[in-house]
Design an enzyme around this catalytic site. Structure first.
Site, PDB file in Angstrom:
ATOM      1  N   ASN A 223       0.838  -1.202   0.000  1.00  0.00           N
ATOM      2  CA  ASN A 223       0.000   0.000   0.000  1.00  0.00           C
ATOM      3  C   ASN A 223       0.874   1.253   0.000  1.00  0.00           C
ATOM      4  OD1 ASN A 223       0.563   0.791   2.839  1.00  0.00           O
ATOM      5  ND2 ASN A 223      -0.418  -1.186   3.237  1.00  0.00           N
ATOM      6  N   PRO A 319      -2.979 -11.922  10.578  1.00  0.00           N
ATOM      7  CA  PRO A 319      -3.357 -11.663  11.969  1.00  0.00           C
ATOM      8  C   PRO A 319      -3.413 -10.149  12.210  1.00  0.00           C
ATOM      9  CG  PRO A 319      -1.108 -12.492  11.831  1.00  0.00           C
ATOM     10  CD  PRO A 319      -1.678 -12.580  10.448  1.00  0.00           C
ATOM     11  N   PHE A 337      -3.790   3.553  15.230  1.00  0.00           N
ATOM     12  CA  PHE A 337      -4.026   4.595  14.227  1.00  0.00           C
ATOM     13  C   PHE A 337      -5.103   4.106  13.286  1.00  0.00           C
ATOM     14  CE2 PHE A 337      -0.918   8.082  14.218  1.00  0.00           C
ATOM     15  CZ  PHE A 337      -0.246   7.734  15.386  1.00  0.00           C
ATOM     16  N   LYS A 355     -10.753  -3.349  19.494  1.00  0.00           N
ATOM     17  CA  LYS A 355      -9.379  -3.868  19.636  1.00  0.00           C
ATOM     18  C   LYS A 355      -8.819  -3.633  21.032  1.00  0.00           C
ATOM     19  CE  LYS A 355      -8.444  -3.619  14.756  1.00  0.00           C
ATOM     20  NZ  LYS A 355      -7.445  -3.544  13.707  1.00  0.00           N
TER      21      LYS A 355
END
Ligand SMILES: Cc1cc2nc3c(=O)[nH]c(=O)nc-3n(C[C@H](O)[C@H](O)[C@H](O)COP(=O)(O)O)c2cc1C
Length: 417
Positions: A223, A319, A337, A355
């Protein structure tokens, strides 16, 4: 007095209430101290209980109220020595003439006077009394002794008194007292931070850059992340006194001065390197890397040759590095982030909870002027609910300046742990 209310460290306050008419104000004082995030335990003299009941303070503080010195049950639990050790500050408000006289003369015939002698914590007294009692030579002499003994005496206000007199002797308003206590801890904390750095002694691991997921020996999926944000943060954390390790994906950036760098390519390698850091000791984990969500199921051993019109590559899920680290028992302070192109805040707040992060910084990468390859960024920072910190808007600024503000945000949140 002006200071940022959101950065008061978590501290234990003993509020000692003595037998003065102002004892009713102490009920509000408990509330105001708790508003600042302090843990409050109330100690009451027998005199105080003639004015207000322990039950009121128990309900307001959420803790049992301590009234007896010679109480076998209390001594087994929070006795005077334990209370003395527990306190980060003892605030006597209102402080009666009688209790001030006891303190000045070292008497230890009740819980409060004994606690006063037994504590190493700073002791603050807020005298409240009739103006004639305040002006009495004995009271002034005793207060002078307390000042010489290192006690902080909060001057009473002047004005109309409960007894109808006018003059000095009113207890300051609870809001004002609570703010003074908060300001004291705030200043002490800032002084330490200024001397040693906001993250002095902390071990920080930062992931940065993209990951590269191989398709065959010459091709990969990746990316646009450049790693600039993570590298700028690494420099800021190091400047703030931290020991910093950068787990960097493939980027062409120089390693910031003083920072240790571990180069990785794939998400799996990034996870391994991150877990190793956790084992070596990590207090703060900052995940800025743009980790590929998927990797190629079976990486071709040899270069894939051009063949038919279509080529199907099967992907499997990688993962989730941040979530994996956050699930560990000895988890560090977790900073995530989020780079989103729409509903930025909604997604970021969801990610924070899902998370189990402590803090998340999110930006809108659909804005052409900030984000990925840009040297500037603008972010919104959210904290987990347990921190009682408001979200922060970091206005568009260089990634260096944004990093500095993020370091401050991390520092402020850590104060509340
Ligand atoms: C109605 C009333 C109001 C009182 N208000 C005060 C006061 O504002 N300040 C003070 O120093 N003493 C005041 N006193 C006197 C104290 O209650 C008394 O000295 C008592 O022994 C204090 O005990 P303590 O310091 O252990 O709480 C008051 C007494 C009464 C009866």
């Amino acid at each position: 007095m002006s200071f940022d209310l959101s950065v008061i460290p978590h501290k234990n306050i003993i509020l000692a209430v003595t037998g003065g008419i102002a004892a009713y104000k102490s009920a509000i004082l408990v509330r105001r101290l708790k508003d600042f995030g302090f843990d409050v335990r109330v100690v009451m003299t027998h005199g105080a209980q003639a004015f207000i009941t322990p039950l009121t303070f128990q309900a307001l503080s959420g803790n049992p109220v301590h009234t007896e010195l010679l109480d076998p049950e209390a001594e087994a639990g929070m006795g005077h020595i334990e209370l003395a050790r527990w306190a980060d500050l003892v605030l006597v408000a209102p402080a009666s003439c009688d209790t001030i006289a006891k303190f000045a003369n070292g008497l230890a015939d009740d819980l409060l006077s004994t606690l006063y002698l037994a504590t190493k914590a700073p002791v603050w007294v807020a005298p409240a009394m009739n103006q004639q009692m305040w002006a009495a030579k004995a009271t002034q002499r005793n207060l002078q002794t307390l000042v010489e003994d290192g006690v902080h005496v909060i001057m009473p206000d002047a004005g109309e008194q409960a007894c109808g007199d006018v003059g000095l002797g009113r207890m300051p308003e609870p809001e004002d007292l609570a703010r003074q206590v908060a300001a004291y801890f705030h200043k002490a904390q800032r002084a330490i931070a200024e001397k040693f750095g906001l993250l002095a002694g902390k071990r920080v691991t930062i992931t940065a850059g993209p990951t590269r997921e191989a398709i065959d020996p010459v091709r990969y999926i990746s990316n646009h992340s450049t790693g600039k944000m993570g590298f700028a943060l690494a420099a800021a954390c190091y400047a703030a006194g931290a020991k910093v390790t950068l787990v960097a994906g493939p980027v062409s950036l120089d390693t910031p001065n003083g920072v240790e760098r571990i180069n990785v390519k794939s998400a799996m390698q990034m996870l391994d390197a991150s877990m190793n850091q956790l084992e070596e000791g990590c207090d703060i984990f900052i995940a800025t890397a743009a980790v590929a969500d998927y990797r190629v199921a079976e990486v071709a051993e040899h270069k894939i040759k051009k063949a038919g019109d279509e080529l199907a590559v099967s992907l499997v899920k990688n993962p989730d590095i941040v979530a994996t680290i956050a699930q560990q028992q000895q988890r560090p302070f977790m900073v995530g982030f989020a780079a989103e192109t729409r509903n930025v805040e909604e997604y970021a707040a969801g990610k924070l909870v899902a998370k189990k992060l402590d803090m998340i910084a999110c930006n809108d990468v659909s804005r052409p002027d900030i984000g990925f390859a840009s040297d500037e960024n603008a972010m919104t920072v959210f904290f987990a609910q347990s921190y009682h910190l408001e979200k922060r808007e970091l206005e568009k600024a260089s990634k260096q300046e944004i990093s500095q503000q993020l370091v401050e945000a991390i520092h402020d949140a850590l104060l509340q742990k």
